[in-house]
Scaffold this motif. Sequence first.
Motif: not given
Length: 115
Positions: A30, A95-101, A92-93
């Motif tokens: 991550f 990491h998902e928050r920082e990810k560009s969607h 993981r939470k």
Amino acid sequence: MKIIIHPRHAELASDFSSIAEEKLLSMNRFSVTIDRIEVEVLHEANPRQGKHSHKVVITSHGSGPLLRAEAVSFNDVAAFDDAIKSIELQIRKIHEREKSHDRHTLRTMKVDVKE
């Protein structure tokens, strides 16, 4: 990532440190920066606490987010497994928050046409 293991009133299993380092170093997949992780292993001397005699506390320190997890089980490796699951969910939470969607599809993408 620096890993520090503190046994408190406990004797660790012979392979505990290698298992702990392997599982904690797998968290590098991550993109969350963690400088140092402390693993504290406590042992309850009371014989009536048989199923809950080993407690593991994992805490992260450094420039990244503060992560902390506790788990209690019948031996130190089982308690560590439960605590590492909680740490992995927290990482993981983050990491998902920082990810560009950005939901770019082929239909909405602009195409440069060179003639």
